[in-house]
Design a protein around this motif. Structure first.
Motif, mmCIF file in Angstrom:
data_model
loop_
_atom_site.group_PDB
_atom_site.id
_atom_site.type_symbol
_atom_site.label_atom_id
_atom_site.label_comp_id
_atom_site.label_asym_id
_atom_site.label_seq_id
_atom_site.Cartn_x
_atom_site.Cartn_y
_atom_site.Cartn_z
ATOM 1 N N TRP A 159 1.014 -1.354 0.082
ATOM 2 C CA TRP A 159 0.018 0.181 -0.132
ATOM 3 C C TRP A 159 0.961 1.274 0.003
ATOM 4 N N LYS A 160 0.454 2.295 -0.738
ATOM 5 C CA LYS A 160 1.064 3.527 -0.923
ATOM 6 C C LYS A 160 1.042 4.320 0.366
ATOM 7 N N ARG A 161 2.283 4.545 1.040
ATOM 8 C CA ARG A 161 2.274 5.199 2.253
ATOM 9 C C ARG A 161 1.130 5.098 3.140
ATOM 10 N N PRO A 162 1.027 3.830 3.884
ATOM 11 C CA PRO A 162 0.156 3.556 4.735
ATOM 12 C C PRO A 162 -0.243 4.377 5.766
ATOM 13 N N PRO A 163 -1.498 5.152 5.677
ATOM 14 C CA PRO A 163 -1.883 6.303 6.711
ATOM 15 C C PRO A 163 -1.642 5.726 7.906
ATOM 16 N N PRO A 219 -3.231 0.668 -3.009
ATOM 17 C CA PRO A 219 -2.019 -0.043 -3.493
ATOM 18 C C PRO A 219 -1.708 0.197 -4.801
ATOM 19 N N PRO A 220 -0.362 0.852 -5.120
ATOM 20 C CA PRO A 220 -0.003 1.215 -6.427
ATOM 21 C C PRO A 220 -0.248 0.110 -7.574
ATOM 22 N N GLU A 221 0.134 -1.122 -7.218
ATOM 23 C CA GLU A 221 0.131 -1.982 -8.173
ATOM 24 C C GLU A 221 -1.202 -2.270 -8.685
ATOM 25 N N VAL A 222 -2.255 -1.742 -8.110
ATOM 26 C CA VAL A 222 -3.454 -2.238 -8.711
ATOM 27 C C VAL A 222 -4.082 -1.186 -9.672
ATOM 28 N N ASN A 223 -4.288 -1.545 -10.664
ATOM 29 C CA ASN A 223 -5.013 -0.452 -11.739
ATOM 30 C C ASN A 223 -5.710 -1.175 -12.490
ATOM 31 N N CYS A 224 -7.329 -0.869 -12.659
ATOM 32 C CA CYS A 224 -8.356 -1.447 -13.115
ATOM 33 C C CYS A 224 -9.150 -0.554 -13.789
ATOM 34 N N LYS A 261 -6.751 7.406 -8.900
ATOM 35 C CA LYS A 261 -5.422 7.921 -9.587
ATOM 36 C C LYS A 261 -4.632 8.401 -8.826
ATOM 37 N N ASP A 262 -4.920 9.086 -7.603
ATOM 38 C CA ASP A 262 -4.034 9.791 -6.796
ATOM 39 C C ASP A 262 -4.838 10.190 -5.585
ATOM 40 N N THR A 263 -4.258 10.912 -4.748
ATOM 41 C CA THR A 263 -5.295 11.430 -3.418
ATOM 42 C C THR A 263 -6.245 12.526 -3.888
ATOM 43 N N ASP A 264 -6.190 12.911 -4.872
ATOM 44 C CA ASP A 264 -7.027 14.065 -5.434
ATOM 45 C C ASP A 264 -8.305 13.385 -6.323
ATOM 46 N N ASN A 265 -8.161 12.321 -6.861
ATOM 47 C CA ASN A 265 -8.726 11.947 -7.880
ATOM 48 C C ASN A 265 -9.209 10.325 -7.800
ATOM 49 N N TYR A 266 -10.722 10.065 -7.642
ATOM 50 C CA TYR A 266 -11.161 8.892 -7.371
ATOM 51 C C TYR A 266 -12.664 8.728 -7.122
ATOM 52 N N ASP A 269 -21.546 7.144 -14.012
ATOM 53 C CA ASP A 269 -21.049 8.628 -14.030
ATOM 54 C C ASP A 269 -21.196 9.026 -15.671
ATOM 55 N N VAL A 270 -21.877 9.871 -16.032
ATOM 56 C CA VAL A 270 -22.037 10.158 -17.472
ATOM 57 C C VAL A 270 -21.130 10.770 -18.068
ATOM 58 N N ASP A 271 -19.974 11.482 -17.056
ATOM 59 C CA ASP A 271 -19.009 12.137 -17.482
ATOM 60 C C ASP A 271 -17.830 11.165 -17.717
ATOM 61 N N ASN A 272 -17.992 9.888 -17.086
ATOM 62 C CA ASN A 272 -16.943 9.123 -17.319
ATOM 63 C C ASN A 272 -15.598 9.655 -16.737
ATOM 64 N N THR A 273 -15.661 10.104 -15.583
ATOM 65 C CA THR A 273 -14.225 10.949 -15.064
ATOM 66 C C THR A 273 -13.265 10.068 -14.669
ATOM 67 N N HIS A 274 -13.385 9.165 -14.268
ATOM 68 C CA HIS A 274 -12.118 8.209 -14.045
ATOM 69 C C HIS A 274 -12.320 6.785 -14.454
ATOM 70 N N ARG A 275 -11.656 6.656 -15.328
ATOM 71 C CA ARG A 275 -11.554 5.406 -16.418
ATOM 72 C C ARG A 275 -11.044 4.226 -15.769
ATOM 73 N N ALA A 276 -9.819 4.472 -15.041
ATOM 74 C CA ALA A 276 -9.121 3.338 -14.333
ATOM 75 C C ALA A 276 -8.187 3.767 -13.182
ATOM 76 N N GLY A 277 -7.996 2.963 -12.353
ATOM 77 C CA GLY A 277 -7.197 3.156 -10.922
ATOM 78 C C GLY A 277 -7.307 2.293 -10.087
ATOM 79 N N SER A 278 -6.795 2.428 -8.884
ATOM 80 C CA SER A 278 -6.906 1.391 -7.759
ATOM 81 C C SER A 278 -7.632 1.472 -7.027
#
Length: 423
Positions: A244-248, A269-274, A298-303, A387-396
């Motif tokens: 996991w990325k920088r465990p909180p 977890p950065p290795e997961v990208n679906c 995608k990152d801590t600002d986008n999901y 999501d009609v805008d399909n904002t996030h197409r892939a990520g963890s």
């Protein structure tokens, strides 16, 4: 400047300090003024002993609006006793020891002194701030003159109490009862005392919190990693957090499960990208707050953010769907929860994500007296989001807290298309 701190913080246990501080960080980070100022690069965060410091540049009313937003949010957390002080004055930019931009100057100290004269619930203002607000009818009616006071030897200011009926308090600050200074004494101040170095004059807001704000602001700007799509099953038994990325800091392990509390920043977890996937996990509600998780991170600002609000949550027994984009959280859907949610309740969460559609199902795994008989063992629809805008197409995938939730996750599986359930 607005300076805020948790009253009685030093007398609390470390666990209480951590919980309240994390909650304050979350409250402030969710205010519109915080997000707008951060997006426009009009914000600098500074730590103080018992809370956080936010410095707003530009809009002179932003500190007041931020204080009001914080005050309204605190209605949901009566155990948090906060006091705030707002001032405008001289500061100058400087490079901190970690090379990040910081600010210093007498203006910051003055804001903190104003704040420290108040009691729990107070929002105190200096005269320069009150003069600005007096030109705005809606705010002018909420100002109460407290007279002139000597905050420290040689430092005299006229103070005002901000009380709207919804935020602030009408009570007289106890520390100001014996500090009134006459106008004549103020006028007698020598001219040399009024000279100052040519600082950069800014309007700023200081909200006292702790070093946590620096980490929060840093995480808010991490770029999205570039990584290939997952082709095999991701299975997590939570033996450690190496994947996991920088465990909180709000994450702990108990009996091969991940326990999440007081953690507004998503861990993933950065290795997961679906893009398309199915996902299942076992959820145990430790308190009645509920739980929250993130998809296509995608990152801590986008999901995508999903919040299962329990009976003691922000909106009891509602399942919310949000889009988090560039740090802004936008609600997209809200569904009534169809099973009983109780402290100690255990549930199986199943998720299907395909294109721009994400569906959730829930099953009660443990029968308790609080559950209706038909709840146990049957999988039911929890929520459907398109999501009609399909904002996030892939990520963890990841977990976080939306409010005061405390929950545990175990037996987590993420499967890309073509990978079947075991057995």
């Amino acid at each position: 400047m607005l300076s805020a701190e948790i009253v009685g913080y030093s007398k609390l246990s470390m666990d209480q300090q951590t919980r309240l501080l994390g909650r304050l960080v979350r409250i402030v980070a969710e205010t519109a003024e915080f997000r707008d100022a951060q997006t426009g690069d009009q914000l600098i965060g500074l730590p103080t002993a018992e809370g956080m410091t936010l410095v707003f540049f530009g809009d002179p009313i932003a500190p007041v609006r931020c204080a009001a937003e914080i005050g309204r949010a605190l209605h949901s957390y009566p155990e948090m006793k906060l006091r705030m002080g707002i001032h405008s004055g001289p500061v100058y930019r400087m490079a901190g020891i970690d090379a990040r931009t910081s600010v210093a100057g007498e203006g910051l100290k003055t804001a903190q002194r104003i704040m420290s004269t108040g009691d729990a619930g107070h929002i105190l203002l200096s005269k320069p701030v009150a003069d600005t607000l007096s030109n705005l009818g809606s705010w002018a009616r909420c100002l109460y003159d407290l007279g002139e006071h000597e905050l420290t030897p040689g430092v005299r200011l006229q103070l005002f109490n901000l009380y709207t009926g919804e935020v602030g308090t009408a009570e007289q600050p106890g520390a100001l009862s014996a500090t009134i200074v006459s106008s004549a004494a103020l006028a007698a101040e020598p001219a040399t005392a009024k000279k100052m170095r040519p600082f950069l004059i800014v309007w700023l807001s200081v909200a006292a919190a702790a070093v946590a704000i620096t980490g929060y602001l840093t995480l808010m700007h991490r770029p999205a990693p570039s990584r290939p799509l997952l082709t095999t099953e991701f299975a997590e038994s939570f033996i450690n957090l190496d994947r996991w990325k920088r465990p909180p800091s709000g994450w702990t392990f108990v009996n091969e499960s991940l326990q999440v509390e007081n953690q507004p920043i998503v861990g993933y977890p950065p290795e997961v990208n679906c893009a398309d996937f199915t996902m299942t996990f076992h959820l145990k509600l430790i308190n009645d707050g509920g739980a929250a998780w993130a998809l296509r991170v995608k990152d801590t600002d986008n999901y995508y953010l999903f919040y299962l609000s329990g009976p003691g949550g922000l909106s009891p027994n509602i399942f919310f769907s949000f889009v988090v984009q560039d740090g802004k959280t936008i609600q997209k859907a809200a569904d009534s929860v169809v099973v009983h949610l109780v402290p100690g309740g255990e549930y199986q969460i199943s998720i299907d994500a395909k294109n721009n559609q994400i569906s959730h199902r829930i099953r009660t795994d443990v029968t308790k007296p609080e559950f209706q008989e038909e709840d146990a063992g049957y999988e039911r629809k929890l929520g459907f989001f398109q999501d009609v805008d399909n904002t996030h197409r892939a990520g963890s995938i990841g977990f976080l807290t939306f409010g005061a939730e405390k929950f545990a996750v175990s037996a987590l599986y993420v499967r890309p298309p073509g990978v079947k359930l075991p057995g």
